[in-house]
Design a protein around this motif. Structure first.
Motif, mmCIF file in Angstrom:
data_model
loop_
_atom_site.group_PDB
_atom_site.id
_atom_site.type_symbol
_atom_site.label_atom_id
_atom_site.label_comp_id
_atom_site.label_asym_id
_atom_site.label_seq_id
_atom_site.Cartn_x
_atom_site.Cartn_y
_atom_site.Cartn_z
ATOM 1 N N SER A 1 13.597 30.572 -29.909
ATOM 2 C CA SER A 1 14.435 29.367 -29.976
ATOM 3 C C SER A 1 15.455 29.470 -31.105
ATOM 4 C CB SER A 1 13.568 28.118 -30.155
ATOM 5 O OG SER A 1 12.775 28.199 -31.317
ATOM 6 N N GLU A 2 15.107 30.144 -32.190
ATOM 7 C CA GLU A 2 16.056 30.339 -33.293
ATOM 8 C C GLU A 2 17.187 31.285 -32.895
ATOM 9 O OE1 GLU A 2 13.072 29.623 -37.129
ATOM 10 O OE2 GLU A 2 13.303 31.635 -36.262
ATOM 11 N N ILE A 3 16.869 32.321 -32.118
ATOM 12 C CA ILE A 3 17.899 33.215 -31.590
ATOM 13 C C ILE A 3 18.870 32.417 -30.719
ATOM 14 C CG2 ILE A 3 18.324 35.090 -29.941
ATOM 15 C CD1 ILE A 3 17.371 36.191 -32.549
ATOM 16 N N VAL A 4 18.310 31.550 -29.888
ATOM 17 C CA VAL A 4 19.141 30.774 -28.965
ATOM 18 C C VAL A 4 20.069 29.825 -29.716
ATOM 19 C CG1 VAL A 4 19.139 29.151 -27.028
ATOM 20 C CG2 VAL A 4 17.409 30.946 -27.130
ATOM 21 N N ILE A 5 19.537 29.135 -30.716
ATOM 22 C CA ILE A 5 20.373 28.177 -31.439
ATOM 23 C C ILE A 5 21.507 28.895 -32.167
ATOM 24 C CG2 ILE A 5 19.133 28.099 -33.638
ATOM 25 C CD1 ILE A 5 20.539 25.065 -31.735
ATOM 26 N N GLU A 6 21.262 30.117 -32.625
ATOM 27 C CA GLU A 6 22.330 30.900 -33.253
ATOM 28 C C GLU A 6 23.397 31.277 -32.221
ATOM 29 O OE1 GLU A 6 22.928 31.808 -36.481
ATOM 30 O OE2 GLU A 6 21.316 30.378 -36.936
ATOM 31 N N ASN A 7 22.967 31.634 -31.041
ATOM 32 C CA ASN A 7 23.927 31.951 -29.986
ATOM 33 C C ASN A 7 24.745 30.734 -29.580
ATOM 34 O OD1 ASN A 7 23.530 34.704 -29.715
ATOM 35 N ND2 ASN A 7 21.971 34.507 -28.118
ATOM 36 N N GLU A 8 24.102 29.571 -29.557
ATOM 37 C CA GLU A 8 24.805 28.348 -29.150
ATOM 38 C C GLU A 8 25.937 28.002 -30.109
ATOM 39 O OE1 GLU A 8 24.314 26.475 -26.305
ATOM 40 O OE2 GLU A 8 22.958 28.107 -25.716
ATOM 41 N N LEU A 9 25.865 28.503 -31.346
ATOM 42 C CA LEU A 9 26.930 28.253 -32.317
ATOM 43 C C LEU A 9 28.259 28.861 -31.865
ATOM 44 C CD1 LEU A 9 25.031 28.859 -35.695
ATOM 45 C CD2 LEU A 9 25.821 26.662 -34.775
ATOM 46 N N ALA A 10 28.204 29.818 -30.946
ATOM 47 C CA ALA A 10 29.432 30.406 -30.423
ATOM 48 C C ALA A 10 30.220 29.403 -29.590
ATOM 49 C CB ALA A 10 29.102 31.643 -29.576
ATOM 50 N N TRP A 11 29.544 28.371 -29.105
ATOM 51 C CA TRP A 11 30.196 27.340 -28.306
ATOM 52 C C TRP A 11 30.488 26.064 -29.095
ATOM 53 C CZ3 TRP A 11 26.230 30.117 -25.584
ATOM 54 C CH2 TRP A 11 26.665 30.833 -24.470
ATOM 55 N N ARG A 12 29.545 25.686 -29.982
ATOM 56 C CA ARG A 12 29.655 24.368 -30.622
ATOM 57 C C ARG A 12 28.775 24.334 -31.863
ATOM 58 N NH1 ARG A 12 25.797 24.650 -27.082
ATOM 59 N NH2 ARG A 12 27.244 24.972 -25.345
ATOM 60 N N SER A 13 28.838 23.240 -32.603
ATOM 61 C CA SER A 13 28.031 23.107 -33.812
ATOM 62 C C SER A 13 26.567 22.903 -33.462
ATOM 63 C CB SER A 13 28.515 21.919 -34.652
ATOM 64 O OG SER A 13 28.224 20.698 -33.998
ATOM 65 N N GLU A 14 25.701 23.206 -34.425
ATOM 66 C CA GLU A 14 24.267 23.003 -34.202
ATOM 67 C C GLU A 14 23.959 21.537 -33.944
ATOM 68 O OE1 GLU A 14 19.971 23.730 -36.466
ATOM 69 O OE2 GLU A 14 21.746 24.892 -37.068
ATOM 70 N N ALA A 15 24.638 20.640 -34.647
ATOM 71 C CA ALA A 15 24.400 19.207 -34.466
ATOM 72 C C ALA A 15 24.761 18.765 -33.047
ATOM 73 C CB ALA A 15 25.205 18.406 -35.489
ATOM 74 N N THR A 16 25.852 19.300 -32.522
ATOM 75 C CA THR A 16 26.267 18.946 -31.160
ATOM 76 C C THR A 16 25.275 19.486 -30.138
ATOM 77 O OG1 THR A 16 28.589 18.981 -31.843
ATOM 78 C CG2 THR A 16 28.142 19.100 -29.490
ATOM 79 N N THR A 17 24.810 20.712 -30.360
ATOM 80 C CA THR A 17 23.796 21.281 -29.463
ATOM 81 C C THR A 17 22.534 20.440 -29.488
ATOM 82 O OG1 THR A 17 24.627 23.549 -29.678
ATOM 83 C CG2 THR A 17 22.318 23.292 -29.042
ATOM 84 N N ARG A 18 22.111 20.079 -30.675
ATOM 85 C CA ARG A 18 20.890 19.282 -30.812
ATOM 86 C C ARG A 18 21.018 17.958 -30.064
ATOM 87 N NH1 ARG A 18 16.656 19.116 -34.580
ATOM 88 N NH2 ARG A 18 15.655 17.071 -34.737
ATOM 89 N N THR A 19 22.139 17.289 -30.249
ATOM 90 C CA THR A 19 22.357 16.017 -29.568
ATOM 91 C C THR A 19 22.349 16.191 -28.060
ATOM 92 O OG1 THR A 19 23.668 15.159 -31.421
ATOM 93 C CG2 THR A 19 23.956 14.084 -29.286
ATOM 94 N N GLY A 20 23.012 17.246 -27.593
ATOM 95 C CA GLY A 20 23.076 17.498 -26.159
ATOM 96 C C GLY A 20 21.729 17.816 -25.546
#
Length: 476
Positions: free
Chosen positions: A192-211
């Motif tokens: 899950s930590e690998i994934v959240i780092e990859n998601e940063l390529a699209w948007r901020s961690e806060a935005t990913t978390r909210t989504g």
């Protein structure tokens, strides 16, 4: 294999049931065609539009609401926000007036019975789920575009190069389980930590978390609504909803006022094996009864398998770890999405390509991995859980009776959820270094099995239960 960065929000899409391939995908395809029209000329210059459905979309499209989805897409409505209670009224208006308002802007003649053709004896080579849109402009010019609904709400336009449309480069690119394990071992991070780092390529961690938390809210609302709605499913089979009665029976009179207090009421009922087993089934039934009723659901990774992941996550939050729920939800869904993307890249998540192993099998593997991660399993145990779950879904066929996502689809979600929990428990009690089968081997085997499987068992309603149960729309 073409480079294909897949986000958690690609694997989990909010939409409308009953099928991601046959409802959400065609809906998105219609929206894309509408956008294509607008790029070429004002919609007011359109004279008429026709739609051709091929292969699996033609054979089971009626039962899956493909024609409905396409009309809504051409109307400019969005599956994420459209009021599902207004679907019947809108379809009635279009059919009665024989007119559709393209993009909500331009009214043209449109007779759904004539202008949407189900070409059940024709199929296009790229994928069984194909739809062609034909437009004639007032000046006599024409436009034809073909789209393929390839599973999970993913849509590809004919001639489109997925590799060229990739917009981001991920810090930890993953196509296979071995590659995912490599990054985990190299960095020491969890999946899950690998994934959240990859998601940063699209948007901020806060935005990913909210989504992601919003994705869970839609799932949770779907479970709650499904457990509190009685009656019969639409489509003509007269399948009675079961989640409502089971929910009522299991609660034994305990009171609550909302979804959160409902979860607490469930929790106070005890922790006996049979009690928990019944609730897991109830959660899964609830989601897929909503899905079968054109309700709001989340692809996980598809609509037909939408109940497995919510059921297992709800099980975990109610019976395993009621504390720190937001963090656990994030960890669960991020892990599940990565496993789903590995299956999509290495095999398929389309039942029209791979049978139900591509839907319930993949969702069960996703849920098993996610549950293992949340239960503190190692990275290898997480991958092992996914492998175990899929290994025991290999060859599962897709044979919907009357082309509806009801029988056997709804019950299969309960089976997938239970298998996911069992697979997680086995992995947590095992040493992956001694495992004989890897996740990548199962992904490859699943794809080879899909290639060998008869087309009758790939969402066509031409084999299995679909032909051996004496039920049909005309008889109900």
């Amino acid at each position: 294999m073409a480079y294909e960065p897949i986000s958690v929000f690609d694997m989990f899409k909010i939409g409308v049931g009953p099928s991601s391939s046959h409802t959400l995908g065609p809906w998105r395809a219609a929206q894309r065609f509408l956008h294509s029209l607008q790029l070429q000329s004002p919609l007011q210059e359109v004279k008429n539009v026709r739609v051709l459905l091929y292969g699996s979309l033609a054979k089971t499209g009626k039962g899956h609401g493909t024609d409905i989805a396409i009309q809504l897409g051409l109307s400019g409505d969005d599956p994420v926000t459209f009021d599902v209670h207004a679907i019947d009224a809108k379809m009635h208006d279009i059919a009665t007036m024989n007119e559709i308002i393209l993009g909500g802007l331009h009214e043209i003649n449109f007779n759904p019975k004539e202008d949407i053709e189900f070409l059940i004896n024709e199929s296009l080579p790229f994928h069984p789920n194909a739809v062609t849109f034909l437009c004639e402009w007032k000046n006599g010019n024409t436009l034809a575009e073909t789209y393929y609904s390839i599973g999970g709400g993913f849509v590809i336009k004919e001639g489109e190069d997925a590799a060229k449309t990739a917009q981001v480069q991920l810090p930890f690119p993953v196509d296979t389980a071995d590659e995912l394990q490599h990054w985990c071992m190299k960095t020491g991070m969890s999946i899950s930590e690998i994934v959240i780092e990859n998601e940063l390529a699209w948007r901020s961690e806060a935005t990913t978390r909210t989504g992601v938390l919003n994705i869970w809210q839609v799932m949770k609302d779907c479970i709650y609504k499904g457990c509190h709605t009685e009656g019969y499913l639409p489509g003509g089979l007269n399948v009675k909803r079961r989640a409502h009665q089971l929910n009522k029976k299991l609660l034994s009179g305990r009171t609550y006022s909302d979804a959160d207090s409902w979860m607490e009421a469930i929790r106070t009922g005890g922790s006996q094996f049979q009690y928990i087993l019944d609730w897991v089934s109830c959660f899964a039934l609830a989601v897929n009864e909503e899905n079968a009723s054109f309700g709001r659901v989340v692809t996980a990774p598809t609509n037909g398998a939408a109940g497995v992941i919510p059921a297992v996550l709800q099980y975990y939050l109610v019976f395993c770890n009621p504390a720190q729920q937001e963090d656990q939800v994030l960890k669960f869904l991020l892990t599940a999405s990565e496993i789903g993307s590995i299956f999509k890249k290495g095999s398929t998540i389309s039942a029209a390509m791979g049978g139900c192993q591509a839907e319930i099998g993949v969702s069960s593997a996703m849920a098993a991995a996610a549950l293992t991660e949340c239960q503190g399993g190692t990275q290898k145990q997480v991958l092992m859980a996914a492998e175990i779950a899929m290994e025991h879904h290999l060859g599962l066929t897709c044979d919907p009776i009357a082309g509806l996502v009801q029988v056997p689809c709804i019950e299969r979600n309960t089976m997938g959820a239970i298998k996911a929990i069992t697979a997680s428990q086995l992995a947590l009690q095992s040493t992956p270094d001694f495992a004989k089968v890897s996740l990548d081997a199962v992904v490859k085997t699943m794809w080879n099995t899909a290639l060998d499987m008869s087309h009758k068992y790939k969402e066509t309603a031409e084999g299995g239960l679909a032909v051996h149960i004496p039920l049909s729309l005309s008889e109900c």
